[in-house]
Design an enzyme around this catalytic site. Structure first.
Site, PDB file in Angstrom:
ATOM      1  N   HIS A  65       0.854  -1.183   0.000  1.00  0.00           N
ATOM      2  CA  HIS A  65       0.000   0.000   0.000  1.00  0.00           C
ATOM      3  C   HIS A  65       0.894   1.238   0.000  1.00  0.00           C
ATOM      4  O   HIS A  65       1.966   1.244   0.616  1.00  0.00           O
ATOM      5  CB  HIS A  65      -0.911  -0.005   1.218  1.00  0.00           C
ATOM      6  N   CYS A  97      -6.939   2.597   4.084  1.00  0.00           N
ATOM      7  CA  CYS A  97      -7.781   1.497   4.539  1.00  0.00           C
ATOM      8  C   CYS A  97      -7.695   1.384   6.060  1.00  0.00           C
ATOM      9  O   CYS A  97      -6.924   2.092   6.714  1.00  0.00           O
ATOM     10  CB  CYS A  97      -7.359   0.187   3.873  1.00  0.00           C
ATOM     11  N   CYS A 100      -4.131   0.468   7.337  1.00  0.00           N
ATOM     12  CA  CYS A 100      -3.202   1.584   7.136  1.00  0.00           C
ATOM     13  C   CYS A 100      -3.521   2.737   8.078  1.00  0.00           C
ATOM     14  O   CYS A 100      -2.617   3.424   8.568  1.00  0.00           O
ATOM     15  CB  CYS A 100      -3.247   2.059   5.684  1.00  0.00           C
ATOM     16  N   HIS A 257     -26.773  26.689  -2.050  1.00  0.00           N
ATOM     17  CA  HIS A 257     -27.409  26.883  -0.760  1.00  0.00           C
ATOM     18  C   HIS A 257     -27.297  25.635   0.103  1.00  0.00           C
ATOM     19  O   HIS A 257     -27.202  24.514  -0.395  1.00  0.00           O
ATOM     20  CB  HIS A 257     -28.872  27.271  -0.944  1.00  0.00           C
ATOM     21  N   GLU A 259     -29.423  24.047   1.916  1.00  0.00           N
ATOM     22  CA  GLU A 259     -30.483  23.042   1.760  1.00  0.00           C
ATOM     23  C   GLU A 259     -30.217  22.129   0.565  1.00  0.00           C
ATOM     24  O   GLU A 259     -30.464  20.913   0.632  1.00  0.00           O
ATOM     25  CB  GLU A 259     -31.841  23.736   1.588  1.00  0.00           C
ATOM     26  N   CYS A 288     -35.100  29.562   0.863  1.00  0.00           N
ATOM     27  CA  CYS A 288     -35.552  30.444  -0.211  1.00  0.00           C
ATOM     28  C   CYS A 288     -36.565  29.693  -1.082  1.00  0.00           C
ATOM     29  O   CYS A 288     -36.841  28.513  -0.856  1.00  0.00           O
ATOM     30  CB  CYS A 288     -34.360  30.912  -1.050  1.00  0.00           C
ATOM     31  N   CYS A 291     -35.019  26.526  -2.911  1.00  0.00           N
ATOM     32  CA  CYS A 291     -34.705  25.443  -1.975  1.00  0.00           C
ATOM     33  C   CYS A 291     -35.980  24.809  -1.433  1.00  0.00           C
ATOM     34  O   CYS A 291     -36.060  23.587  -1.262  1.00  0.00           O
ATOM     35  CB  CYS A 291     -33.842  25.962  -0.832  1.00  0.00           C
TER      36      CYS A 291
END
Length: 384
Positions: A65, A97, A100, A257, A259, A288, A291
């Site tokens: 790795h 992982c 690791c 935004h 949301e 708004c 959203c």
């Protein structure tokens, strides 16, 4: 050549970078892990910055790795700079992982003069509880060394392109949905690491005074519950907070935004369509018009999810915001104004309060009462 260094390279071609570092949260056939690193030392006699790349395979032996290959190289490099403090930065195509991750924690514990920041393009097995716990152990160790893990945003991808890619002076061209994927992964990592909001950020942005200046950001705290035997059970792994993305930040040319960022991440929760869920949002501003429309559409398309929204203040741009709130109400979302109870709940649940109690500001209750009356009038379409 030392077998540990066979996969050490100075740079990569542009296609290979874009293919391996693409940040779509769920990707198949990306088994090669790339680790671009920078090592800086502190002090007047510091050597020049060292920056190269290791690569490895996810399913190969642990020693192959890239994290382990870096440690092998670094142990030799460190002998020449043992007394100096080091700042190590990784830019990785996959987060480490589980094994690791534990080895990274051991590495930091054995060398307290080393600080490590890990920027990742994607999160490895982020839905696995054991992996989540390993990340928390690595990044939240209060009494010992810990790593600082972040999701790569546009700036980090551009930095890697300029630093590690044979770009021949070509500009970095972001792929489709890069900023959206960044937000999704940023929220997921925040859930895993259980990030908390700064107390001043909370009190400044959630203050419900009717006239506030300079509060252009929207903060959204959320929690998710599942219905079990007629009782709503909190899903601890599904709570957190986020804020809107300003224009030109993190690759959003027009901003996004809070949301909409929140709606982006919900599909990755994989909520069971056969179960009932309740999603509760606590927002510094009410949604708004756009959203509100998107949230109403979400409710209509996900009948197994109910939505409750508590807003600290009512957003009104003299446009169609009131119409949007009525659309949400008609879609059977529960919309309310935050009271002392909701402010205290948010303080206790989402804020890094260090044991300090929530202290209400002057006229909090009075403002909540006035805003509640105004919201009722909007939903009843009175005076509009």
């Amino acid at each position: 050549m030392n077998p540990q260094f066979r996969n050490m390279v100075d740079g990569m071609d542009p296609h290979k970078f874009s293919y391996n570092f693409k940040n779509r949260p769920i990707l198949s056939r990306r088994n090669t892990v790339w680790l671009c690193y920078e090592v800086k030392t502190k002090g007047p006699s510091r050597p020049p910055l060292d920056a190269k790349i290791f690569r490895g395979q996810v399913y190969f032996e642990l020693k192959n790795h890239p994290e382990m290959r870096f440690f092998h190289w670094f142990s030799k490099w460190r002998k020449l700079h043992r007394d100096q403090e080091c700042e190590v930065t990784w830019y990785m195509s996959w987060s480490p992982c589980t094994k690791c991750t534990r080895n990274v924690a051991t590495f930091l514990a054995e060398d307290p003069k080393v600080t490590l920041t890990i920027f990742v393009a994607r999160l490895y097995y982020f839905w696995d509880p054991d992996y989540q716990e390993a990340l928390r152990s690595l990044c939240q160790e209060r009494d010992g060394p810990r790593a600082n893990m972040k999701i790569m945003n546009y700036d980090e991808f551009q930095h890697c392109w300029n630093k590690f890619v044979y770009s021949q002076r070509e500009l970095f061209e972001p792929w489709n949905n890069l900023p959206k994927y960044y937000i999704v992964l940023h929220i997921i990592l925040g859930e895993i690491l259980r990030h908390s909001m700064d107390p001043l950020t909370f009190t400044s942005n959630f203050n419900n005074e009717p006239c506030v200046e300079g509060r252009h950001e929207t903060y959204l705290c959320y929690k998710v519950e599942r219905l079990h035997n007629d009782t709503w059970v909190l899903l601890n792994q599904r709570r957190g907070f986020l804020c809107n993305q300003a224009p030109a930040i993190h690759g959003f040319p027009e901003g996004r935004h809070a949301e909409l960022c929140f709606l982006d991440v919900i599909p990755f929760w994989k909520l069971d369509g056969k179960q009932r869920y309740r999603v509760t949002c606590f927002t510094s501003w009410s949604p708004c018009f756009r959203c509100a429309q998107e949230m109403a559409k979400f409710i209509s398309n996900n009948q197994h999810v109910s939505l409750c929204i508590f807003a600290a203040r009512i957003y009104d741009d003299q446009g169609r915001c009131k119409e949007g709130l009525r659309t949400l109400d008609e879609a059977e979302a529960k919309i309310s104004i935050m009271t002392y109870d909701e402010f205290q709940h948010c303080w206790d649940t989402f804020v890094d309060h260090q044991g300090r109690p929530f202290l209400p500001w002057i006229r909090l209750h009075e403002h909540s009462e006035a805003l509640s009356g105004r919201l009722r009038a909007i939903l009843l379409n009175q005076g509009n």
